[in-house]
Scaffold this active site. Structure first.
Site, PDB file in Angstrom:
ATOM      1  N   TYR A  91      50.578 -24.012   3.247  1.00  0.00           N
ATOM      2  CA  TYR A  91      50.531 -23.431   1.893  1.00  0.00           C
ATOM      3  C   TYR A  91      50.176 -24.545   0.921  1.00  0.00           C
ATOM      4  CZ  TYR A  91      52.445 -18.919   3.290  1.00  0.00           C
ATOM      5  OH  TYR A  91      52.611 -17.678   3.849  1.00  0.00           O
ATOM      6  N   GLU A  92      49.179 -24.303   0.082  1.00  0.00           N
ATOM      7  CA  GLU A  92      48.652 -25.367  -0.767  1.00  0.00           C
ATOM      8  C   GLU A  92      48.760 -25.081  -2.265  1.00  0.00           C
ATOM      9  OE1 GLU A  92      44.797 -26.624   0.466  1.00  0.00           O
ATOM     10  OE2 GLU A  92      45.381 -26.911   2.548  1.00  0.00           O
TER      11      GLU A  92
END
Length: 536
Positions: free
Chosen positions: A386-387
């Site tokens: 997840y960025e």
């Protein structure tokens, strides 16, 4: 034994005679094509004349003879035969979960549900049907976790014919012929010629030398001799010793053929993220490396980017099929397959972590969808990538940490990695601090730190090593991308070793880009790892 009599003496004599007649009996474990955990669960009904409680029994095999068994009086009085059987099944399910954890520690992985055979159709129906009928409302809640294990496909309760129920031998007396039939199927055999050292074959015999009753309640029926497996204490001890020897051999052979190398050198390679029709078999894999292909990405969204409350779907290149993954793992036993969760975007839609309305439901949905995906694509683990995060995030570490823990506890995966970068340090540090024991590697994206020289790379590595476990932190490289480029990356790896960091692995993003240069960086990275003299 405050009021023992002649009947008790007769029972003891029969036990001793049976032991004497079966001194040569052993458990025979044979080579099998595949080791699949299979269980049997059964019970009698109100077998104890003192308190009318039933006796539960279970036994397990791995494709050969039985290696685990139990026979124990139940703690509750069963008003129905179905309840007595259901309680026995609950005990077997508990044991199966524990056995699968031991198998995982021995590098024996079973992804499909463990089958447990039961000869009571009502008990099977209760486990498979979530409806509570009036006749089962008195069942204690603790027994109904069997339903949960059935629903998450951890266990599969199967009805079997009573004549094929091996576990009957643990819960009730039998005639000689019936007892011998079940004993042979359990793998109890006798050595016919102990003096011939060249004769290693064990032959199952048809009956003990002197059959007799072990249960004092059955003694009066002397004209119809019966036999119980409980009689032979020596035989039980022999089984235990053989079990440990068998498992030791299995663990050694599995380690030799497993994807875990002795020196722990690992490669992480993202693949399939850009839509380029890349193939697994095109990527060079060295035998001395544990090579992790990370299929990119599995996303909690529909094709339009709308979130699905934890229901993940695969969005990697169409060339990465389940058949290709299976073929690659078959030709290269040192290959593992993972999937990376989320990534940066889905088409033009930027993906973000969101706070679920119901975190438990999100975890449950994620577990179910990823379990199905792992089974379909032969996956060994997951990577967390997840960025993007909301300004106020309080659920990421808990949801992801609990998800990884559940997947590992249920033996769905054996590897878990995380992939933070400089803008996502805070949520990943929280995750690592609380769930670091279930996280195997940190695929930190050093190429986002915009360091281009070896010395700067080492300084960046020192900073991240202070935030995460340095033994789990892997140096990373982006092919034709950001950060350090070319052979300067390998100069940085050498400099890391000079500064006391053991380089036991490398992460590369990605195989999609490497196909244009004949996978130069994959080849050279593996060569560096194999020739490295420094290890943690």
């Amino acid at each position: 034994m405050h009021c023992c009599n002649v009947k008790h003496l007769q029972a003891v004599k029969r036990v001793l005679r049976y032991i004497k007649g079966t001194l040569s009996f052993e458990m025979m474990f044979i080579i099998v094509d595949s080791m699949k955990l299979l269980g049997y669960a059964d019970s009698d009904w109100a077998g104890s004349i003192d308190d009318m409680k039933s006796t539960s029994g279970y036994l397990f095999t791995l494709g050969s003879a039985i290696f685990c068994w139990s026979s124990k009086k139940q703690n509750v009085v069963a008003q129905l035969t179905a309840k007595a059987e259901y309680v026995a099944v609950a005990s077997a399910v508990n044991q199966a979960i524990w056995l699968k954890k031991i198998m995982t520690n021995l590098n024996i992985y079973q992804r499909e549900a463990t089958e447990i055979k039961c000869d009571n159709q009502s008990a099977v129906a209760i486990a498979k049907n979530p409806v509570f009928y009036g006749r089962i409302k008195h069942f204690k809640i603790k027994f109904h976790f069997v339903r949960e294990m059935e629903q998450v496909q951890e266990m599969k309760l199967i009805h079997c014919n009573s004549k094929d129920q091996l576990d009957d031998i643990l819960t009730m007396p039998f005639s000689v012929s019936g007892f011998v039939h079940l004993r042979v199927k359990m793998g109890v055999c006798s050595m016919q010629d102990k003096d011939d050292s060249n004769n290693a074959a064990r032959k199952c015999v048809d009956a003990p030398q002197v059959p007799f009753v072990a249960d004092a309640k059955a003694v009066p029926a002397l004209e119809t001799p019966q036999v119980s497996v409980f009689a032979d204490t020596r035989l039980l001890l022999s089984w235990r010793l053989l079990l440990f020897r068998h498992l030791l051999i299995l663990s050694c052979s599995c380690v030799e053929g497993s994807s875990t190398c002795a020196d722990g050198k690992v490669m992480m390679e993202y693949i399939g993220a850009t839509g380029v029709p890349v193939k697994l078999e095109a990527v060079p894999v060295e035998e001395g490396i544990v090579f992790h292909f990370i299929l990119s990405f599995a996303i909690d969204a529909d094709p339009s980017g709308n979130t699905q409350n934890g229901k993940f779907s695969p969005y990697w290149a169409d060339t990465l099929t389940p058949e290709c993954v299976a073929a690659m793992k078959k030709s290269h036993p040192n290959v593992k397959a993972l999937t990376s969760l989320s990534g940066w975007s889905l088409g033009d839609k930027v993906l973000r972590w969101y706070t679920p309305d119901d975190t438990q439901q999100w975890i449950s949905n994620a577990f179910s969808s990823l379990s199905s995906m792992a089974q379909q694509y032969h996956l060994d683990g997951i990577d967390i990538d997840y960025e993007n995060f909301p300004r106020h995030n309080s659920s990421f570490a808990y949801c992801i940490g609990e998800l990884i823990t559940l997947l590992k506890n249920q033996s769905v995966i054996s590897v878990a990695t995380i992939a933070p970068y400089h803008k996502t340090i805070a949520p990943y540090i929280e995750l690592f601090e609380n769930y670091g024991d279930v996280i195997d590697f940190v695929n930190y994206q050093f190429y986002t730190d915009k360091v281009r020289k070896p010395k700067s790379y080492v300084e960046a590595f020192k900073i991240r090593a202070g935030q995460f476990d340095k033994e789990k932190l892997l140096p990373s490289y982006e092919v034709n991308g950001r950060g350090i480029q070319g052979d300067a990356f390998f100069d940085a790896l050498s400099l890391l070793e000079e500064n006391g960091f053991g380089v036991n692995g490398v992460m590369i993003f990605s195989a999609d880009a490497s196909s244009s240069n004949d996978y130069y960086y994959e080849r050279k990275s593996q060569d560096f790892l194999l020739n490295s003299t420094v290890s943690v």
